[in-house]
Design a protein around this motif. Structure first.
Motif, PDB file in Angstrom:
ATOM      1  N   TYR A   1       0.867  -1.174   0.000  1.00 21.27           N
ATOM      2  CA  TYR A   1       0.000   0.000   0.000  1.00 21.27           C
ATOM      3  C   TYR A   1       0.907   1.227   0.000  1.00 21.27           C
ATOM      4  N   PRO A   2       0.403   2.385  -0.409  1.00 27.64           N
ATOM      5  CA  PRO A   2       1.240   3.588  -0.368  1.00 27.64           C
ATOM      6  C   PRO A   2       1.780   3.895   1.036  1.00 27.64           C
ATOM      7  N   HIS A   3       0.993   3.592   2.066  1.00 29.00           N
ATOM      8  CA  HIS A   3       1.385   3.923   3.432  1.00 29.00           C
ATOM      9  C   HIS A   3       2.166   2.808   4.134  1.00 29.00           C
ATOM     10  N   ALA A   4       2.122   1.586   3.604  1.00 31.86           N
ATOM     11  CA  ALA A   4       2.768   0.466   4.299  1.00 31.86           C
ATOM     12  C   ALA A   4       2.838  -0.762   3.403  1.00 31.86           C
ATOM     13  N   ARG A   5       3.816  -1.596   3.708  1.00 35.51           N
ATOM     14  CA  ARG A   5       3.911  -2.919   3.098  1.00 35.51           C
ATOM     15  C   ARG A   5       3.466  -3.893   4.186  1.00 35.51           C
ATOM     16  N   VAL A   6       2.484  -4.727   3.903  1.00 32.84           N
ATOM     17  CA  VAL A   6       1.940  -5.610   4.936  1.00 32.84           C
ATOM     18  C   VAL A   6       1.968  -7.059   4.477  1.00 32.84           C
ATOM     19  N   ARG A   7       2.263  -7.932   5.434  1.00 31.61           N
ATOM     20  CA  ARG A   7       2.196  -9.380   5.209  1.00 31.61           C
ATOM     21  C   ARG A   7       0.942  -9.850   5.931  1.00 31.61           C
ATOM     22  N   LEU A   8      -0.073 -10.198   5.145  1.00 29.39           N
ATOM     23  CA  LEU A   8      -1.368 -10.582   5.685  1.00 29.39           C
ATOM     24  C   LEU A   8      -1.422 -12.086   5.904  1.00 29.39           C
ATOM     25  N   HIS A   9      -1.634 -12.471   7.154  1.00 31.59           N
ATOM     26  CA  HIS A   9      -1.742 -13.881   7.531  1.00 31.59           C
ATOM     27  C   HIS A   9      -3.232 -14.198   7.661  1.00 31.59           C
ATOM     28  N   PHE A  10      -3.816 -14.759   6.604  1.00 32.32           N
ATOM     29  CA  PHE A  10      -5.244 -15.067   6.604  1.00 32.32           C
ATOM     30  C   PHE A  10      -5.496 -16.399   7.304  1.00 32.32           C
ATOM     31  N   CYS A  11      -6.426 -16.372   8.256  1.00 30.05           N
ATOM     32  CA  CYS A  11      -6.786 -17.563   9.031  1.00 30.05           C
ATOM     33  C   CYS A  11      -8.297 -17.739   8.976  1.00 30.05           C
ATOM     34  N   LYS A  12      -8.724 -18.965   8.698  1.00 29.35           N
ATOM     35  CA  LYS A  12     -10.156 -19.258   8.732  1.00 29.35           C
ATOM     36  C   LYS A  12     -10.566 -19.542  10.173  1.00 29.35           C
ATOM     37  N   VAL A  13     -11.742 -19.035  10.539  1.00 28.16           N
ATOM     38  CA  VAL A  13     -12.304 -19.244  11.867  1.00 28.16           C
ATOM     39  C   VAL A  13     -13.766 -19.644  11.671  1.00 28.16           C
ATOM     40  N   PHE A  14     -14.139 -20.786  12.225  1.00 26.12           N
ATOM     41  CA  PHE A  14     -15.498 -21.298  12.069  1.00 26.12           C
ATOM     42  C   PHE A  14     -16.302 -21.248  13.370  1.00 26.12           C
ATOM     43  N   GLU A  15     -15.628 -21.003  14.493  1.00 21.23           N
ATOM     44  CA  GLU A  15     -16.305 -21.019  15.791  1.00 21.23           C
ATOM     45  C   GLU A  15     -15.928 -19.783  16.582  1.00 21.23           C
ATOM     46  N   TRP A  16     -16.935 -19.164  17.184  1.00 18.54           N
ATOM     47  CA  TRP A  16     -16.720 -18.006  18.039  1.00 18.54           C
ATOM     48  C   TRP A  16     -17.865 -17.935  19.027  1.00 18.54           C
ATOM     49  N   SER A  17     -17.652 -17.186  20.095  1.00 15.11           N
ATOM     50  CA  SER A  17     -18.702 -16.988  21.097  1.00 15.11           C
ATOM     51  C   SER A  17     -18.742 -15.524  21.477  1.00 15.11           C
ATOM     52  N   GLY A  18     -19.880 -15.124  22.020  1.00 12.93           N
ATOM     53  CA  GLY A  18     -20.086 -13.730  22.398  1.00 12.93           C
ATOM     54  C   GLY A  18     -20.908 -13.005  21.349  1.00 12.93           C
ATOM     55  N   GLU A  19     -21.454 -11.883  21.757  1.00 15.08           N
ATOM     56  CA  GLU A  19     -22.249 -11.048  20.845  1.00 15.08           C
ATOM     57  C   GLU A  19     -21.308 -10.092  20.129  1.00 15.08           C
ATOM     58  N   PHE A  20     -21.532  -9.918  18.831  1.00 19.07           N
ATOM     59  CA  PHE A  20     -20.717  -8.973  18.076  1.00 19.07           C
ATOM     60  C   PHE A  20     -20.982  -7.558  18.570  1.00 19.07           C
ATOM     61  N   GLN A  21     -19.901  -6.849  18.891  1.00 16.64           N
ATOM     62  CA  GLN A  21     -19.960  -5.457  19.311  1.00 16.64           C
ATOM     63  C   GLN A  21     -18.979  -4.690  18.433  1.00 16.64           C
ATOM     64  N   MET A  22     -19.454  -3.697  17.741  1.00 18.37           N
ATOM     65  CA  MET A  22     -18.575  -2.921  16.871  1.00 18.37           C
ATOM     66  C   MET A  22     -17.875  -1.861  17.721  1.00 18.37           C
ATOM     67  N   ARG A  23     -16.782  -2.253  18.359  1.00 14.19           N
ATOM     68  CA  ARG A  23     -16.100  -1.429  19.351  1.00 14.19           C
ATOM     69  C   ARG A  23     -15.332  -0.258  18.758  1.00 14.19           C
ATOM     70  N   GLU A  24     -15.164  -0.244  17.432  1.00 16.64           N
ATOM     71  CA  GLU A  24     -14.489   0.885  16.770  1.00 16.64           C
ATOM     72  C   GLU A  24     -15.477   1.636  15.877  1.00 16.64           C
ATOM     73  N   GLN A  25     -16.764   1.497  16.155  1.00 19.32           N
ATOM     74  CA  GLN A  25     -17.835   2.124  15.390  1.00 19.32           C
ATOM     75  C   GLN A  25     -17.776   1.748  13.906  1.00 19.32           C
ATOM     76  N   GLN A  26     -17.246   0.567  13.630  1.00 22.56           N
ATOM     77  CA  GLN A  26     -17.225   0.066  12.267  1.00 22.56           C
ATOM     78  C   GLN A  26     -18.556  -0.633  11.977  1.00 22.56           C
ATOM     79  N   ALA A  27     -18.811  -0.915  10.718  1.00 18.00           N
ATOM     80  CA  ALA A  27     -19.996  -1.670  10.324  1.00 18.00           C
ATOM     81  C   ALA A  27     -19.569  -3.109  10.053  1.00 18.00           C
TER      82      ALA A  27
END
Length: 148
Positions: free
Chosen positions: A85-111
């Motif tokens: 990216y213009p601002h950074a070079r990033v190495r993205l480590h993509f991981c699949k996740v099929f299980e989670w618990s808890g209610e989704f809360q958008m803690r950074e006001q994201q959608a």
């Protein structure tokens, strides 16, 4: 400093995927980048930078709890992609996740949006596009193997 000289920042990325009753992969979660961040409003898979001494899995668990308020189950290493990216070079480590618990809360006001191919949200962060292509290839292969 040239593009290739920039040291990449390691980022853990969670590809949260719902499974249907037969165990096939279904919808996946995308979140928007919060206001005030680079590429604000772009859609991506959630995650964040590894802190000093953290493994990809540790970073992913921390980031998804901090950003979304969930606790994830098993982390399945999937693919690694280097993005410039213009601002950074990033190495993205993509991981699949099929299980989670808890209610989704958008803690950074994201959608957040559960998506299927083709995705209905725009714009999509450039680093997200390879994942959508991998999904398309995997699902085309799965469809071909189930068709016969």
């Amino acid at each position: 400093m040239s593009e290739t000289d920039r040291v990449p920042v390691d980022v853990a990325v969670g590809v949260l995927i719902e499974r249907d009753a037969s165990g096939r992969e279904g919808r996946f979660l995308l979140t928007s980048r919060p206001v005030g961040k680079v590429y604000a409003g772009y859609w991506e898979f959630p995650g964040g930078k590894l802190e000093q001494g953290e493994t990809v899995e540790e970073a992913l668990r921390r980031e998804l709890h901090e950003e979304l308020g969930i606790t994830i189950g098993a982390v399945h290493d999937w693919k690694i992609e280097l993005m410039d990216y213009p601002h950074a070079r990033v190495r993205l480590h993509f991981c699949k996740v099929f299980e989670w618990s808890g209610e989704f809360q958008m803690r950074e006001q994201q959608a957040m949006a559960w998506q299927q191919l083709p995705v209905q949200v725009v714009p999509v962060l450039p680093g997200t596009i390879p994942v959508l292509e991998w999904f398309a290839a995997e699902r085309a292969f799965a469809g071909a193997t189930h068709a016969g």
